[in-house]
Write a protein that holds these residues in place. Structure first.
Motif, mmCIF file in Angstrom:
data_model
loop_
_atom_site.group_PDB
_atom_site.id
_atom_site.type_symbol
_atom_site.label_atom_id
_atom_site.label_comp_id
_atom_site.label_asym_id
_atom_site.label_seq_id
_atom_site.Cartn_x
_atom_site.Cartn_y
_atom_site.Cartn_z
ATOM 1 N N HIS A 90 0.850 -1.199 0.000
ATOM 2 C CA HIS A 90 0.000 0.000 0.000
ATOM 3 C C HIS A 90 0.888 1.252 0.000
ATOM 4 N N PRO A 91 1.611 1.505 -1.095
ATOM 5 C CA PRO A 91 2.543 2.639 -1.119
ATOM 6 C C PRO A 91 1.880 3.981 -0.867
ATOM 7 N N GLU A 92 0.596 4.094 -1.174
ATOM 8 C CA GLU A 92 -0.099 5.361 -0.947
ATOM 9 C C GLU A 92 -0.265 5.663 0.541
ATOM 10 N N SER A 93 -0.129 4.650 1.391
ATOM 11 C CA SER A 93 -0.284 4.826 2.839
ATOM 12 C C SER A 93 1.052 4.927 3.562
ATOM 13 N N LYS A 94 2.152 4.847 2.837
ATOM 14 C CA LYS A 94 3.477 4.806 3.462
ATOM 15 C C LYS A 94 3.746 6.032 4.328
ATOM 16 N N SER A 95 3.512 7.227 3.776
ATOM 17 C CA SER A 95 3.819 8.454 4.499
ATOM 18 C C SER A 95 3.022 8.553 5.792
ATOM 19 N N ARG A 96 1.745 8.220 5.746
ATOM 20 C CA ARG A 96 0.890 8.314 6.933
ATOM 21 C C ARG A 96 1.325 7.301 7.993
ATOM 22 N N CYS A 97 1.635 6.084 7.588
ATOM 23 C CA CYS A 97 2.050 5.058 8.544
ATOM 24 C C CYS A 97 3.378 5.426 9.214
ATOM 25 N N ASP A 127 11.466 3.717 4.141
ATOM 26 C CA ASP A 127 11.701 4.879 3.289
ATOM 27 C C ASP A 127 13.139 5.359 3.492
#
Length: 531
Positions: A238-245, A394
């Motif tokens: 789920h790369p779209e959720s990486k920053s939030r996680c 990241d």
């Protein structure tokens, strides 16, 4: 603790394993240590307590070379499963009822079997899904026997090898015993869960599974079952959720360290999950670190100095946290710290590792006779694991920048009106005690000196000096109170936006200035009289 006679069969078994893996050579110095692989295999062969001891040794980055740390961190936490009949007996004995009355369902096949406990999936009578952590039977007796054997070996090693004595094995074993006894107290872990849940309640996108009090004891811990996927695997799919996680994870770790002082010491990927709704979930609260407010202040100063390259301030902050030995060579420690900071400064900010810096500082401290508390080792481990996971999730994430922002935020939190009032209330209490006690104590001490030197004779000159010193102390105390009022009032004025706090600040400032003026006038008049 078991007597040597009771421990001797286990001690004989341990000695055979140690000899087979070439441990006696360690008495001759580091050049004769068994290989890192031999050390790991030895702990695995000796069983549960030694597995945990190896995991604790993996924290001691100040004592062991990196190769040993890396190998000890690989110690597996999986043991043969306990028969379900024994699990049933433990649960029913601890909770005082048949298993069928306690749970609507209880899986006979364990979800996991670790060193301390076995985990089973179950369902409460109301349909609530839970996991039940059940302590291994006979665990406490086994721990008592093996700790006694370890203590004997540590004491023997210190007698036989001065080189080994410098590592402090006896003290290390005692700390390990205390830590292990805390870890097997599931009541303590339950309190840690509740405390951490409360302290992190304001962080969005975070969920901490709660424990069920009526289905828990010191040997059984029942918790909410959190269905989810490991954080590292979830981010990869789920790369779209990486920053939030990542943002949630970093926020939890840094706030728990700098604002709360109660942090998760083992945040590896196996303890971090993401729920189906996207919230990050943290597991396993058996290994927590704690820093009081004084230690957090010292830590903030030390890390700020570390990042800025100020070796003297970094050394001061470290020695406020750690315990310096009588033979501490402070200039040498500061020189080593300066070398560590120069190495850091040569890197780009995003490449700086706080965990590596703390590890190097611990090693420098150990070389110079500084003893660091257990929670500082846990803190270093938490930073190392956190940075390792972030580099995996990241590689471009700037942890140093996030750390600096959090330290600024934590410092601002400490300047809230409520915290300032609490701090200055304590200052005023201390000053009041000084004002009440100092003149009396000084009079008593000087009188005893006079009596001791002069055979208990009254000397008018000595009494006159005592009265003068007492009056000077009273004036000094008055000056301290005035200064405290001025500083406290000024700080309240800065953080308040009018209202009653502003009124209190202005009042304190006015009283302090008047007091300072009175003291200054009195000093000037005394000066004129003495001319």
């Amino acid at each position: 603790m078991n007597s040597l006679r009771q421990t001797s069969p286990r001690l004989t078994q341990i000695m055979r394993v140690l000899v087979r893996h070439k441990f006696p050579g360690a008495l001759r110095g580091k050049g004769h240590w068994p290989s890192p692989q031999e050390v790991r295999k030895t702990f695995e062969e000796l069983g549960l307590v030694f597995l945990k001891f190896g995991q604790i040794l993996a924290l001691r980055r100040d004592l062991l070379p990196d190769a040993y740390i890396t190998e000890l961190e690989q110690l597996h936490d999986q043991l043969p499963t306990v028969a379900f009949a024994e699990i049933r007996e433990t649960v029913e004995t601890e909770l005082g009822a048949p298993l069928e009355q306690l749970f609507a369902s209880f899986s006979e096949t364990p979800l996991a079997a670790a060193t301390i406990a076995q985990v089973h999936v179950a369902t409460m009578q109301d349909g609530r899904p839970v996991v039940v952590k059940v302590q291994r039977p006979g665990l406490r007796a086994q721990i008592s026997t093996d700790i006694a054997a370890l203590a004997y070996l540590a004491a023997l090693g210190e007698k036989l090898s001065p080189r080994l004595r410098t590592l402090g094995p006896a003290r290390m074993v005692q700390e390990f015993a205390d830590s292990l006894r805390q870890e097997i107290d599931f009541g303590r872990e339950a309190r840690s869960i509740r405390r951490f849940r409360t302290s992190m309640a304001e962080i969005e996108d975070l969920w901490i599974p709660d424990f069920i009090e009526e289905r828990s004891s010191t040997r059984v811990l029942t918790m909410d079952h959190s269905y989810g996927e490991r954080l590292d695997r979830y981010v990869s799919t789920h790369p779209e959720s990486k920053s939030r996680c990542i943002d949630t994870f970093v926020k939890v770790m840094l706030r728990s360290i700098f604002e709360v002082g109660f942090f998760h010491a083992d945040p590896h990927p196996g303890n971090l999950f993401v729920l189906p709704d996207g919230r990050v979930c943290l597991h396993d609260f058996g290994n927590m670190g704690e820093l009081d407010e004084t230690m957090r202040d010292s830590l903030s100063r030390m890390l700020a100095a570390t990042v800025s390259g100020d070796a003297r301030a970094a050394t001061d902050g470290y020695l406020e946290i750690a315990e310096a030995g009588d033979d501490l060579d402070r200039p040498a420690l500061q020189a080593d710290t300066a070398a560590i900071l120069r190495d850091m400064k040569a890197r780009a900010e995003a490449q700086i590792s706080i965990g590596d810096a703390l590890t190097s500082l611990l090693r420098a401290g150990s070389r110079h006779g500084v003893y660091s508390p257990r929670d500082f080792f846990l803190l270093t481990r938490a930073f190392v694991i956190t940075e390792s996971l972030l580099s995996q999730l990241d590689p471009q994430f700037n942890f140093t920048k996030a750390l600096q922002e959090e330290m600024i935020r934590a410092n601002e939190q400490r300047r809230t009106p409520a915290r300032l009032l609490k701090t200055w209330s304590k200052v005023f209490q201390d000053v009041e005690r000084l004002a009440n006690d100092a003149p009396i104590d000084t009079h008593r001490i000087l009188r005893r000196i006079a009596e001791g030197d002069l055979g208990r004779l009254r000397v008018p000159e000595m009494e006159h000096k005592i009265r003068n010193i007492s009056r000077d102390l009273e004036r000094l105390t008055g000056g301290v109170v005035a200064a405290a009022m001025i500083i406290g009032g000024s700080m309240l004025e800065m953080v308040s936006r009018g209202g009653w706090l502003g009124f209190i600040g202005r009042s304190m400032l006015t009283v302090g200035l008047i007091g300072a003026l009175i003291i200054a006038v009195g000093a000037w008049l005394r000066f004129r009289r003495n001319q």
